[in-house]
Design a protein around this motif. Structure first.
Motif, PDB file in Angstrom:
ATOM      1  N   VAL A 105       0.840  -1.213   0.000  1.00  0.00           N
ATOM      2  CA  VAL A 105       0.000   0.000   0.000  1.00  0.00           C
ATOM      3  C   VAL A 105       0.869   1.255   0.000  1.00  0.00           C
ATOM      4  O   VAL A 105       0.604   2.233  -0.720  1.00  0.00           O
ATOM      5  CB  VAL A 105      -0.952   0.006   1.213  1.00  0.00           C
ATOM      6  N   SER A 106       1.947   1.244   0.789  1.00  0.00           N
ATOM      7  CA  SER A 106       2.842   2.405   0.866  1.00  0.00           C
ATOM      8  C   SER A 106       3.538   2.665  -0.466  1.00  0.00           C
ATOM      9  O   SER A 106       3.644   3.817  -0.923  1.00  0.00           O
ATOM     10  CB  SER A 106       3.887   2.191   1.962  1.00  0.00           C
ATOM     11  N   ILE A 107       4.001   1.604  -1.112  1.00  0.00           N
ATOM     12  CA  ILE A 107       4.701   1.746  -2.390  1.00  0.00           C
ATOM     13  C   ILE A 107       3.751   2.277  -3.468  1.00  0.00           C
ATOM     14  O   ILE A 107       4.094   3.178  -4.255  1.00  0.00           O
ATOM     15  CB  ILE A 107       5.321   0.389  -2.818  1.00  0.00           C
ATOM     16  N   ALA A 111       3.902   5.696  -5.692  1.00  0.00           N
ATOM     17  CA  ALA A 111       4.051   5.542  -7.143  1.00  0.00           C
ATOM     18  C   ALA A 111       3.020   6.352  -7.926  1.00  0.00           C
ATOM     19  O   ALA A 111       3.334   6.919  -8.988  1.00  0.00           O
ATOM     20  CB  ALA A 111       3.955   4.063  -7.519  1.00  0.00           C
ATOM     21  N   ILE A 112       1.783   6.422  -7.449  1.00  0.00           N
ATOM     22  CA  ILE A 112       0.740   7.098  -8.245  1.00  0.00           C
ATOM     23  C   ILE A 112       0.601   8.586  -7.908  1.00  0.00           C
ATOM     24  O   ILE A 112      -0.131   9.318  -8.582  1.00  0.00           O
ATOM     25  CB  ILE A 112      -0.621   6.404  -8.063  1.00  0.00           C
ATOM     26  N   SER A 113       1.300   9.029  -6.892  1.00  0.00           N
ATOM     27  CA  SER A 113       1.222  10.464  -6.535  1.00  0.00           C
ATOM     28  C   SER A 113       1.891  11.320  -7.615  1.00  0.00           C
ATOM     29  O   SER A 113       2.903  10.949  -8.188  1.00  0.00           O
ATOM     30  CB  SER A 113       1.907  10.701  -5.183  1.00  0.00           C
ATOM     31  N   SER A 114       1.284  12.499  -7.905  1.00  0.00           N
ATOM     32  CA  SER A 114       1.831  13.397  -8.932  1.00  0.00           C
ATOM     33  C   SER A 114       1.935  14.816  -8.385  1.00  0.00           C
ATOM     34  O   SER A 114       0.923  15.405  -7.975  1.00  0.00           O
ATOM     35  CB  SER A 114       0.940  13.387 -10.175  1.00  0.00           C
ATOM     36  N   ASP A 115       3.148  15.353  -8.399  1.00  0.00           N
ATOM     37  CA  ASP A 115       3.356  16.740  -7.959  1.00  0.00           C
ATOM     38  C   ASP A 115       2.824  17.757  -8.955  1.00  0.00           C
ATOM     39  O   ASP A 115       2.636  18.933  -8.617  1.00  0.00           O
ATOM     40  CB  ASP A 115       4.856  17.010  -7.732  1.00  0.00           C
ATOM     41  N   ASN A 116       2.592  17.312 -10.198  1.00  0.00           N
ATOM     42  CA  ASN A 116       2.134  18.231 -11.239  1.00  0.00           C
ATOM     43  C   ASN A 116       0.623  18.384 -11.272  1.00  0.00           C
ATOM     44  O   ASN A 116       0.086  19.117 -12.097  1.00  0.00           O
ATOM     45  CB  ASN A 116       2.616  17.773 -12.611  1.00  0.00           C
ATOM     46  N   GLU A 117      -0.084  17.633 -10.392  1.00  0.00           N
ATOM     47  CA  GLU A 117      -1.530  17.745 -10.321  1.00  0.00           C
ATOM     48  C   GLU A 117      -1.928  18.228  -8.935  1.00  0.00           C
ATOM     49  O   GLU A 117      -1.174  18.122  -7.973  1.00  0.00           O
ATOM     50  CB  GLU A 117      -2.190  16.396 -10.631  1.00  0.00           C
ATOM     51  N   SER A 118      -3.120  18.799  -8.865  1.00  0.00           N
ATOM     52  CA  SER A 118      -3.590  19.351  -7.601  1.00  0.00           C
ATOM     53  C   SER A 118      -3.976  18.231  -6.633  1.00  0.00           C
ATOM     54  O   SER A 118      -4.202  17.088  -7.045  1.00  0.00           O
ATOM     55  CB  SER A 118      -4.795  20.248  -7.839  1.00  0.00           C
ATOM     56  N   ARG A 123      -6.017  10.819  -9.239  1.00  0.00           N
ATOM     57  CA  ARG A 123      -4.870   9.985  -8.844  1.00  0.00           C
ATOM     58  C   ARG A 123      -4.307  10.417  -7.504  1.00  0.00           C
ATOM     59  O   ARG A 123      -3.906   9.580  -6.681  1.00  0.00           O
ATOM     60  CB  ARG A 123      -3.797  10.010  -9.926  1.00  0.00           C
ATOM     61  N   ASN A 124      -4.289  11.736  -7.239  1.00  0.00           N
ATOM     62  CA  ASN A 124      -3.783  12.201  -5.952  1.00  0.00           C
ATOM     63  C   ASN A 124      -4.754  11.912  -4.815  1.00  0.00           C
ATOM     64  O   ASN A 124      -4.342  11.719  -3.670  1.00  0.00           O
ATOM     65  CB  ASN A 124      -3.467  13.700  -6.006  1.00  0.00           C
ATOM     66  N   LYS A 125      -6.054  11.876  -5.134  1.00  0.00           N
ATOM     67  CA  LYS A 125      -7.029  11.482  -4.113  1.00  0.00           C
ATOM     68  C   LYS A 125      -6.837  10.014  -3.709  1.00  0.00           C
ATOM     69  O   LYS A 125      -6.885   9.664  -2.530  1.00  0.00           O
ATOM     70  CB  LYS A 125      -8.450  11.696  -4.643  1.00  0.00           C
ATOM     71  N   ILE A 126      -6.630   9.150  -4.736  1.00  0.00           N
ATOM     72  CA  ILE A 126      -6.389   7.723  -4.445  1.00  0.00           C
ATOM     73  C   ILE A 126      -5.094   7.572  -3.658  1.00  0.00           C
ATOM     74  O   ILE A 126      -5.021   6.818  -2.675  1.00  0.00           O
ATOM     75  CB  ILE A 126      -6.327   6.910  -5.753  1.00  0.00           C
ATOM     76  N   SER A 127      -4.063   8.303  -4.090  1.00  0.00           N
ATOM     77  CA  SER A 127      -2.779   8.252  -3.398  1.00  0.00           C
ATOM     78  C   SER A 127      -2.925   8.693  -1.944  1.00  0.00           C
ATOM     79  O   SER A 127      -2.361   8.078  -1.026  1.00  0.00           O
ATOM     80  CB  SER A 127      -1.753   9.138  -4.113  1.00  0.00           C
ATOM     81  N   ALA A 128      -3.698   9.757  -1.728  1.00  0.00           N
ATOM     82  CA  ALA A 128      -3.883  10.267  -0.362  1.00  0.00           C
ATOM     83  C   ALA A 128      -4.630   9.255   0.507  1.00  0.00           C
ATOM     84  O   ALA A 128      -4.306   9.075   1.685  1.00  0.00           O
ATOM     85  CB  ALA A 128      -4.635  11.589  -0.409  1.00  0.00           C
ATOM     86  N   THR A 129      -5.617   8.576  -0.103  1.00  0.00           N
ATOM     87  CA  THR A 129      -6.375   7.563   0.654  1.00  0.00           C
ATOM     88  C   THR A 129      -5.472   6.400   1.067  1.00  0.00           C
ATOM     89  O   THR A 129      -5.487   5.944   2.228  1.00  0.00           O
ATOM     90  CB  THR A 129      -7.547   7.034  -0.187  1.00  0.00           C
TER      91      THR A 129
END
Length: 699
Positions: A105-107, A111-118, A123-129
C-alpha cells in the motif's frame, strides 16, 4: 497549573518518565535493572520500548508512506528469519501478510502520486487515501503493539514461568497507558503543524519576479480552470509574518516548457482561514462572500496593469492587463507611491513580445501614460510629483467620484473634463486673452464650437471683435446679436477712398495718399469707438462687399490699428480679437501674397505681430483659430501662451506643437476624438499638458 500542564504535555519528559517507570517496575519484580538477552525478552521488550519511543517522540513526524516502508521492511525480514520459532503457522502467515500489505500500500501510494496535479485530482485522491491507510496502520502505536502482542502470544508460556502474573499484568497496563496518550497534543520546539491542502489549491510558487510578482507552476489538472483576474491567496515562505496571507490576482498565464505557469500579482493581504494554508501553495478564492469582499478591497474591476521598465518621472510605461477591455487614449489612471495618490493619462499603446525560455514567446500590450500629478482641489489643478514609481507598481483606472470639486466663477472657465471623470480643466479667461490663446486643429474637430463657448463667457467684461472673412460667424453667433462694426452703407465710399489712395501711390503723390489714409483711419476710429463704448460687447468685422482682395487686407490692417490706438488711449480697456481662419489674416512669410497684394498682407502681419508682442500692455489680446500651424505667422503664434490642440495630422504642426506639449503627447494628436483636445499654457490651471473632453450640450 499552566506550567504543570506544559511539562506534562512535553514529549521528552513523558519519554523519560516512561523509561523510569519501566526500569523501576522491572527492578521491583526481577531484582535487575535491565532485562536479560534471551530471544523472547529481546522481542518482548524491544516491542514495548519501540512503542514508547514511537508514540512519544517519532509519531508526530510519522506522516509518510516512506516511514511505513522504513519500518515494515526490517520487521518483514525479522519475521521471515524467526519463522521456526512460531509453533502456529497461521499466526506467522497472518503477521507476514499484514506487514507485506502495509508495504505494498505504501509503495503504490508513492508511485501514483503526482506533484504536477492538484491535491483533489483523481490519482492524488487515491494516493492520499492509500497514504492515510498505510500511515494509520503502519504507525508505531499499531505496528509495535502488534509486535508486542505477537511475541506475548508466541512466548507466553516461557514468559509466565520466569516472571509473576502481576509483573506481566503491570507491563500490559503500562502498554495500555502509553496507547491512550494523544501524541498530537504533545509539544516540543521542533513540532511541525499539520496543514490541510484545500481542494482549491491550484499550483505552487516557484519564484519571485519582483517584490509584487510571484511565478507559480499550475498543477496539471488545474491549467484549464484558471483564468486571468482569478483572485488567489497564499502564504509565502519569506513573508514577514504568518498572521496574514498574500492576496492578489492571476496577472498573466502562459506556457513554458509545455507546462502552464501564471504570474500572481500581490494587491493586498487576507486574514481569513489561514491556519490550514501550506506555505508556497496558491489557493483560488471561491467562497462567494470572501470573493466579493476581496474583489472590492483589491479593486480588481479597475485594475489596468503594472509599471514596467523604462518608465520615467514624467512618463510611465505599463504592461496592460484589464478584466474589461475599456481603456482608451486620454483615460485617467492612478497609482500610489507611499500615501500619495498620483494620476497619469494614457497617451499611447503598442503590442510587444516577451521572450521566455526554450524559445517560447508571449505577447502583451504596452501602454504609455504621462504624469499629471496629485490633484489639488483648492487649486483646481494637478501638481507634479518628482519621482518615478517602482517596477510592478499596480495601476488602476482612476475613480474620482470621491473628489468633491470646489466651485469656481468667472474669469475661471471650464474648458472640459478629463475623459470619463468629473475633474475639470479650468482656464482663466483674463489671462487667456491678455497672453493670447490659440485654438488649432483640422476642420470639424471642434475649434469653432469652443470659440463660441469662450466668446459667450468673455462677454461678461470683455469687448470681443470677431474678424472673419468666411462670413460664418454672423450665422453662428446670431443668438448673441453681434454688432456689425462696419456699416454696409458706407463701404462704397470707403472702397472709393482706398482705390483713390492706391492711384495716388502709383502717381507718386505721397501727401495726397497720406491725407486719404487719415480719412479712412478716422472713419474706422469712429466705428471702433462707437462699438467699444456702446452696450453690445460682441462685434463682427466682415467685408463681404469689397471687391478687391488687396483692399480687404489693407482695410483690415487699418481697422486693427484703430483698435490698438483706442486701447492705447483708453487705459483699462479689455479687448479680444478673434482671428477666424487665421492663415487668411496673418499668414506665414512663405504664404504672403496669397490673398493678393504682398505689401498690404505684410503690413497686416506686422500690425498683428505688434499686437501679439505689445497688446498685453494695453488690454488687447488675441484668440487665434487655425487649421494648420504651417500657414500662420509664427511671430503671432509663438506669442500665444495658451494652446488648445484638436486633432491634427501634418508634420509641421507636430514639430511646432512638440515644443508646447512635448513629443510624447504630440503622438496622440492624430487619434483624438472630436471635441477632445490637448490643452496647455499659462492660463490653464494645471501646469501640465493633458487631454481634455470639451464636449457639452449646446444651448
Amino acid at each position: 497549573m499552566d506550567k504543570l500542564k506544559f511539562y506534562i504535555t512535553n514529549r521528552f519528559i513523558l519519554l523519560i518518565i516512561s523509561v523510569i517507570l519501566f526500569v523501576g517496575i522491572h527492578y521491583l519484580f526481577t531484582g535487575s535493572i535491565l532485562p536479560d538477552t534471551t530471544t523472547k525478552n529481546i522481542w518482548f521488550y524491544s516491542g514495548l520500548f519501540m512503542l514508547f519511543f514511537s508514540i512519544l517522540f517519532i509519531e508526530p513526524y510519522y506522516s509518510s508512506p516512506k516511514n511505513v516502508i522504513t519500518n515494515s521492511i526490517p520487521l518483514l525480514l525479522v519475521y521471515v528469519s524467526v519463522k521456526k520459532s512460531f509453533t502456529h503457522n497461521g499466526l506467522w502467515v497472518t503477521t507476514i501478510s499484514i506487514i507485506g500489505l502495509l508495504l505494498i500500500v505504501s509503495i503504490v501510494a508513492i508511485a501514483i502520486s503526482s506533484d504536477n496535479e492538484s491535491p483533489d485530482s483523481t490519482r492524488n485522491k487515491i494516493s492520499a487515501t492509500l497514504k492515510n491507510i498505510a500511515v494509520f496502520f503502519g504507525r508505531g502505536k499499531i505496528i509495535y503493539s502488534f509486535v508486542f502482542i505477537s511475541v506475548l502470544i508466541l512466548y507466553k508460556a516461557e514468559i509466565l514461568t520466569e516472571v509473576s502474573d502481576t509483573y506481566l499484568f503491570t507491563m500490559i497496563i503500562l502498554w495500555g497507558l502509553v496507547l491512550i496518550i494523544d501524541s498530537q497534543s504533545l509539544h516540543n520546539s521542533f513540532r511541525r503543524e499539520k496543514r490541510q491542502l484545500y481542494s482549491n489549491a491550484i499550483g505552487e510558487i516557484f519564484g519571485v519576479q519582483s517584490k509584487k510578482i510571484f511565478l507559480a507552476k499550475l498543477f496539471e489538472d488545474k491549467g484549464k480552470s484558471i483564468r486571468k483576474f482569478d483572485i488567489v491567496k497564499f502564504k509565502y515562505s519569506m513573508q514577514d509574518s504568518d498572521e496574514y496571507a498574500i492576496a492578489g490576482i492571476v496577472f498573466d498565464t502562459y506556457l513554458l516548457n509545455q507546462e502552464k505557469w501564471v504570474k500572481v500579482l500581490q494587491l493586498g493581504t487576507a486574514e481569513k482561514d489561514l491556519v490550514n494554508y501550506s506555505k508556497n501553495i496558491v489557493y483560488k478564492v471561491t467562497e462567494k462572500e470572501e470573493l466579493k469582499s476581496l474583489t472590492t478591497e483589491l479593486n480588481v474591476e479597475n485594475f489596468v496593469g503594472v509599471v514596467i521598465e523604462k518608465s520615467t518621472i514624467g512618463t510611465i510605461r505599463f504592461e496592460y492587463s484589464k478584466k474589461t477591455d475599456d481603456i482608451q487614449e486620454g483615460d485617467l489612471l492612478e497609482l500610489k507611491i507611499g500615501k500619495r495618490r498620483l494620476f497619469y493619462q494614457v497617451i499611447s499603446g503598442s503590442t510587444e513580445y516577451e521572450k521566455l525560455e526554450s524559445k517560447n514567446e508571449t505577447g502583451f500590450i504596452e501602454g504609455e501614460a504621462i504624469q499629471l500629478g496629485e490633484w489639488q482641489n483648492d487649486l483646481l489643478s494637478f501638481q507634479k510629483f518628482g519621482w518615478v514609481p517602482a517596477i510592478n507598481t499596480p495601476i488602476f483606472k482612476a475613480d474620482t467620484s470621491n473628489i468633491q470639486v470646489q466651485e469656481y466663477t468667472y474669469p475661471d472657465f471650464k474648458l472640459g473634463t478629463i475623459p470619463n471623470t468629473q475633474l475639470p480643466s479650468v482656464i482663466n479667461l483674463h489671462e487667456a486673452v491678455s497672453h493670447h490663446l490659440a485654438l488649432l486643429g483640422v476642420t470639424g474637430s471642434g475649434k469653432s464650437f469652443l470659440a463660441r463657448e469662450v466668446i459667450k463667457s468673455l462677454l461678461t467684461d470683455t469687448n470681443v471683435i470677431c474678424i472673419d472673412f468666411t462670413g460664418e460667424y454672423k450665422k453662428d453667433l446670431e443668438a448673441l446679436k453681434p454688432s456689425e462694426l462696419i456699416k454696409v452703407d458706407g463701404l462704397d465710399a470707403l472702397e472709393e477712398n482706398f482705390a483713390e489712395k492706391h492711384r495716388k501711390a502709383l502717381n507718386r503723390q505721397p501727401d495726397e495718399e497720406l491725407k486719404l489714409k487719415k480719412q479712412i483711419q478716422g472713419k474706422l476710429d469712429e466705428y471702433v469707438k462707437h462699438f467699444i463704448e456702446g452696450e453690445n460687447n460682441l462685434g463682427l468685422f466682415e467685408l463681404p462687399a469689397l471687391s478687391n482682395t488687396s483692399f480687404i487686407i489693407e482695410f483690415t490692417q487699418f481697422f486693427i490699428e484703430s483698435v490698438f490706438n483706442y486701447a492705447k488711449s483708453n487705459e483699462g480697456s479689455r479687448i479680444c480679437l478673434v482671428l477666424e481662419e487665421a492663415h487668411t489674416i496673418v499668414p506665414e512669410t512663405n504664404f504672403l501674397g496669397d490673398l493678393g497684394d504682398y505689401g498690404s498682407t505684410k503690413a497686416l502681419v506686422n500690425k498683428m505681430s505688434q499686437i501679439a508682442l505689445q497688446g498685453r500692455k494695453y488690454g488687447v489680446g488675441l484668440m487665434v483659430i487655425a487649421q494648420r500651424t504651417a500657414n500662420v505667422s509664427k511671430t503671432v503664434l509663438t506669442q500665444c501662451n495658451s494652446i488648445v490642440c484638436f486633432q491634427a495630422f501634418d508634420e509641421t504642426s507636430f514639430t511646432f506643437l512638440g515644443n508646447y506639449i512635448g513629443k510624447d503627447l504630440v503622438q496622440a494628436l492624430p487619434n483624438l476624438k472630436r471635441y477632445h483636445a490637448i490643452v496647455t499654457g499659462k492660463a490653464i490651471r494645471s501646469n501640465v499638458p493633458m487631454i481634455v473632453n470639451l464636449e457639452r450640450n449646446e444651448e
